[in-house]
Each structure stands twice: as C-alpha cells, then as structure tokens.
Design an enzyme around this catalytic site. Structure first.
Site, mmCIF file in Angstrom:
data_model
loop_
_atom_site.group_PDB
_atom_site.id
_atom_site.type_symbol
_atom_site.label_atom_id
_atom_site.label_comp_id
_atom_site.label_asym_id
_atom_site.label_seq_id
_atom_site.Cartn_x
_atom_site.Cartn_y
_atom_site.Cartn_z
ATOM 1 N N LEU A 29 0.591 -1.008 -0.406
ATOM 2 C CA LEU A 29 -0.217 0.028 -0.563
ATOM 3 C C LEU A 29 1.026 1.490 -0.287
ATOM 4 O O LEU A 29 0.305 2.428 0.039
ATOM 5 C CB LEU A 29 -0.866 -0.038 0.924
ATOM 6 C CG LEU A 29 -1.758 -0.913 1.007
ATOM 7 C CD1 LEU A 29 -2.762 -1.016 2.453
ATOM 8 C CD2 LEU A 29 -2.764 -0.953 0.137
ATOM 9 N N SER A 30 2.275 1.036 0.273
ATOM 10 C CA SER A 30 3.436 2.434 0.578
ATOM 11 C C SER A 30 2.990 3.078 -1.451
ATOM 12 O O SER A 30 2.669 4.296 -0.886
ATOM 13 C CB SER A 30 4.416 2.107 0.691
ATOM 14 O OG SER A 30 4.605 1.570 1.524
ATOM 15 N N LYS A 85 14.454 -6.571 5.537
ATOM 16 C CA LYS A 85 14.834 -5.563 7.184
ATOM 17 C C LYS A 85 15.790 -5.432 7.514
ATOM 18 O O LYS A 85 17.119 -4.582 8.326
ATOM 19 C CB LYS A 85 13.089 -5.001 7.466
ATOM 20 C CG LYS A 85 12.263 -4.610 7.142
ATOM 21 C CD LYS A 85 11.265 -4.171 7.992
ATOM 22 C CE LYS A 85 9.951 -3.514 8.058
ATOM 23 N NZ LYS A 85 8.934 -3.200 8.666
ATOM 24 N N ASN A 110 13.867 0.505 8.251
ATOM 25 C CA ASN A 110 12.828 0.236 6.819
ATOM 26 C C ASN A 110 12.667 1.405 6.288
ATOM 27 O O ASN A 110 11.902 1.636 4.897
ATOM 28 C CB ASN A 110 11.810 -0.018 7.606
ATOM 29 C CG ASN A 110 11.121 1.104 8.166
ATOM 30 O OD1 ASN A 110 11.539 2.434 8.653
ATOM 31 N ND2 ASN A 110 9.856 1.662 7.906
ATOM 32 N N ASP A 126 9.511 2.110 11.951
ATOM 33 C CA ASP A 126 8.530 1.079 12.697
ATOM 34 C C ASP A 126 7.907 2.000 14.129
ATOM 35 O O ASP A 126 7.124 2.052 14.276
ATOM 36 C CB ASP A 126 8.403 0.267 12.282
ATOM 37 C CG ASP A 126 8.112 -0.700 11.143
ATOM 38 O OD1 ASP A 126 7.704 0.215 10.448
ATOM 39 O OD2 ASP A 126 8.804 -1.499 10.336
ATOM 40 N N GLY A 131 10.499 -8.473 13.493
ATOM 41 C CA GLY A 131 10.530 -7.388 13.220
ATOM 42 C C GLY A 131 9.942 -6.677 14.238
ATOM 43 O O GLY A 131 10.522 -5.206 14.717
ATOM 44 N N ALA A 132 9.023 -6.297 14.209
ATOM 45 C CA ALA A 132 7.919 -5.477 14.121
ATOM 46 C C ALA A 132 8.111 -5.667 15.601
ATOM 47 O O ALA A 132 7.362 -4.615 16.420
ATOM 48 C CB ALA A 132 6.453 -5.937 13.497
ATOM 49 N N ASN A 190 5.477 -14.904 23.164
ATOM 50 C CA ASN A 190 5.985 -15.482 21.761
ATOM 51 C C ASN A 190 5.811 -16.824 21.293
ATOM 52 O O ASN A 190 5.992 -17.588 22.322
ATOM 53 C CB ASN A 190 7.304 -14.971 20.781
ATOM 54 C CG ASN A 190 6.940 -15.042 19.508
ATOM 55 O OD1 ASN A 190 6.833 -15.030 19.048
ATOM 56 N ND2 ASN A 190 8.300 -15.793 19.161
ATOM 57 N N THR A 217 6.923 -18.733 19.827
ATOM 58 C CA THR A 217 8.868 -19.413 20.342
ATOM 59 C C THR A 217 9.569 -18.263 21.434
ATOM 60 O O THR A 217 9.588 -17.759 21.645
ATOM 61 C CB THR A 217 9.386 -19.483 18.578
ATOM 62 O OG1 THR A 217 8.555 -20.236 18.300
ATOM 63 C CG2 THR A 217 10.697 -20.324 18.935
ATOM 64 N N TYR A 222 -3.408 -4.873 9.965
ATOM 65 C CA TYR A 222 -4.492 -4.049 9.541
ATOM 66 C C TYR A 222 -5.349 -4.554 8.296
ATOM 67 O O TYR A 222 -6.291 -3.964 7.974
ATOM 68 C CB TYR A 222 -3.760 -2.205 8.723
ATOM 69 C CG TYR A 222 -2.817 -2.830 7.680
ATOM 70 C CD1 TYR A 222 -2.511 -3.307 6.468
ATOM 71 C CD2 TYR A 222 -0.692 -2.800 8.185
ATOM 72 C CE1 TYR A 222 -1.446 -3.751 5.751
ATOM 73 C CE2 TYR A 222 0.267 -3.081 7.494
ATOM 74 C CZ TYR A 222 -0.436 -3.257 5.881
ATOM 75 O OH TYR A 222 0.877 -3.670 4.705
#
Ligand SMILES: NC(=O)c1ccc[n+]([C@@H]2O[C@H](COP(=O)([O-])OP(=O)(O)OC[C@H]3O[C@@H](n4cnc5c(N)ncnc54)[C@H](OP(=O)(O)O)[C@@H]3O)[C@@H](O)[C@H]2O)c1
Length: 281
Positions: free
Chosen positions: A24-25, A74, A95, A110, A136-137, A156, A158, A220
């Site tokens: 969507l960028s 990333k 990013n 981010d 990463g997020a 998490n 894991t 999203y």
C-alpha cells in the site's frame, strides 16, 4: 508547511520487497508527493534476496531520495549502508534508507510511527504492556515502548525468541499463563497471527484486561481482526495497524524530502476503495 521549490527532474523513491505487488506504500507516497508539490515517483520493486546489494547500490545517485525496505530485507540491508540511526542500530532493522550525496543512511520509522499511532489512539501512558510476537515488528514495539517508560512483557509462540528479544532490548519474556492480565493497560499484537486470517487470533482465549486498556493490532488486513473483535466484545478500545502504517510512511517521507505531510494525507490514501484497488505500479 514549507513547500519546496519544484525540482526539474522527478525525485525517485522505491520500495524493495519480496513480494512487493500487494504493498500500500505507493498510493501513500504518491499522495504525499502530490500534496507537497514535489515532482516525485515511488516505485514498488520486487527484489529477491540475492538482488538486494545491486538494488541498494543503485540508490547512490542524484535524484534518488531513498527507499523503503520490507520483508525479507529489513535486517540483511544493514551491512550495505554507510550509517544507521540509533533506533535502527538498536532495533537491528531498517525500513527507510535516505540517500544524500551518495551516502546511504538507514533509519527505522516503524518505532516512532508506532508511538505516533498510539498517541493518536490516546493509549495509556506508562503501565504494563504486553507485546505479542518476537519478529521485526515486535522488536520495534519493544524498543519504542521501553523508550517511553512502559514495563513490557513479551509473549511469543517460540518462547526462546521472546527471551532473546528481552535480553537485547529489555522487558521480560512471559507465557500467556504467567501474565498478570488484569494489570495490563496496553496489549499489542506484533505477530503475524490474524494476517489474512480473520478467524485466527494470537490469543484464542481473550484475557480479562484492565478496563482502561487499549488493544492495538499491527495487522491491518483484515481491518477487523479476531483479536480486535474480541477486545471490542469485552468493552475495550481497539485499533488496527493502519495508523502505524500511515505514520511510518509519513516519517519516511519527511526524512527523504524534509516535508512533514499531515498523516491524514497518508490515511486518506489508504481508504477502503484504495486499499482494495491499486496497490502498486
Ligand atoms: N502496521 C504496520 O505498519 C506494520 C509494520 C510492520 C509489521 N506489521 C505487521 O506485523 C506483523 C509481524 O511482522 P514482522 O515483520 O515482525 O514479521 P516476522 O519478523 O516474520 O515475525 C512474525 C512473528 O509472528 C509470530 N507468528 C507468526 N504466525 C503466528 C501464529 N499463527 N500464531 C502466533 N504467532 C505467530 C512469529 O512467531 P515465531 O517466532 O514463533 O515464528 C513471529 O514472532 C505482520 O502481520 C506485519 O504485517 C505491521
């Protein structure tokens, strides 16, 4: 707002990702170029892992503002850059690449984009936060929340990855069974659970949180995940990741162009018609 002089040659910005076609960028950055009166292009390019060094080297030219990086680049982009911002260095992920005079600087928008989205959602300041995920997020979320003084528990699938993240960036690893849920004022889904899967939740049994809690799902797509439905059914405030997506783009655009375009421009570019339609060049 200062509108820069219209340049004679188009300024170029890119997304390097694999896949890239769903992004969507492009629609957000094209709207920002138009708003700022900058003659610029934003191109989403599918770049395979083996192609990344050549693609990044191609950014060292006049007329190129920089690039966004998404999965799977990333982290692997780090050694290809000349310098990193403190946030990118600490998170270990980039990013946004900014090109100036042939030098490439790596940033991570981010983390501040996430904080800006939380502020827009009037999230509780401080208190106990739970971050779901350890990719990463989640790294960006833990870094950002620790910067503004939150106590952070990391859960998490894991567990060892949650422990490694806590060792590197702070916070504590936990299991769903050991979280004191009634004290939690901020629940963040930074895992991929729920992505394109409206019936999947990272917490199949939704816990009882503090009644003032905000639930923020970085996912999203779909706009209403099962986690958000469960949170609203429990009477809690709940937000999807579109705000973070828009703010990280706003901050990248500002780093490239020096122009802080209002976040509303990016959000409007993500309207449902846009999101379902044109997703790339
Ligand atoms: N809104 C935004 O601007 C924004 C920005 C960045 C990312 N995101 C979203 O955040 C999510 C994570 O992205 P990422 O880059 O961190 O990905 P990533 O590095 O691949 O990490 C994925 C994480 O999700 C966990 N996971 C995957 N499937 C799961 C499931 N079915 N149940 C529970 N946990 C699961 C993984 O657990 P394991 O460690 O056990 O594999 C891992 O911790 C994606 O949905 C992405 O679209 C949104």
């Amino acid at each position: 707002m200062t509108v820069p002089e219209r340049p004679h040659t188009p300024q170029q910005a890119y997304l390097f990702a694999d896949p890239a076609a769903h992004s969507l960028s492009p629609q957000m950055h094209r709207a920002a170029f138009a708003y700022a009166g900058i003659d610029g292009t934003y191109t989403a390019r599918r770049v395979l892992a083996a192609e990344l060094p050549e693609a990044v080297a191609g950014l060292r030219q006049s007329g190129v503002l920089g690039a966004n990086l998404s999965l799977p680049h990333k982290q692997t982009v780090l050694p290809l850059l000349d310098e990193l911002t403190p946030a990118a260095q600490a998170i270990g992920a980039v990013n946004t690449v900014v090109q100036k005079s042939g030098r490439l600087s790596g940033d991570n928008t981010d983390a501040p984009g996430f904080l800006a989205a939380l502020a827009d959602a009037d999230a509780p300041k401080g208190g106990l936060s739970v971050v779901l995920g350890a990719g990463g997020a989640a790294r960006a979320a833990v870094y950002a929340l620790r910067q503004v003084g939150h106590e952070v528990l990391i859960v998490n699938r894991t567990h060892a990855r949650a422990q490694a993240l806590a060792t590197q960036l702070g916070g504590r690893a936990a299991w769903p069974e050991t979280v004191p849920w009634s004290a939690v004022t901020l629940l963040i889904n930074a895992s991929s659970a729920g992505l394109d899967a409206p019936d999947d939740s990272p917490l199949p049994v939704f816990p009882q949180l503090d009644t003032r809690a905000l639930v923020y799902d970085m996912v999203y797509r779909p706009a209403e995940t099962r986690l958000l439905r469960d949170a609203r059914a429990a009477g809690l405030r709940a937000e999807n990741g579109l705000g973070m997506l828009a703010h990280q783009a706003r901050l990248a655009f500002a780093a490239w162009s020096g122009t802080d375009v209002p976040v509303s421009v990016f959000l409007e570019a993500l309207n449902p018609a846009g999101a379902a339609g044109d997703a790339g060049p």
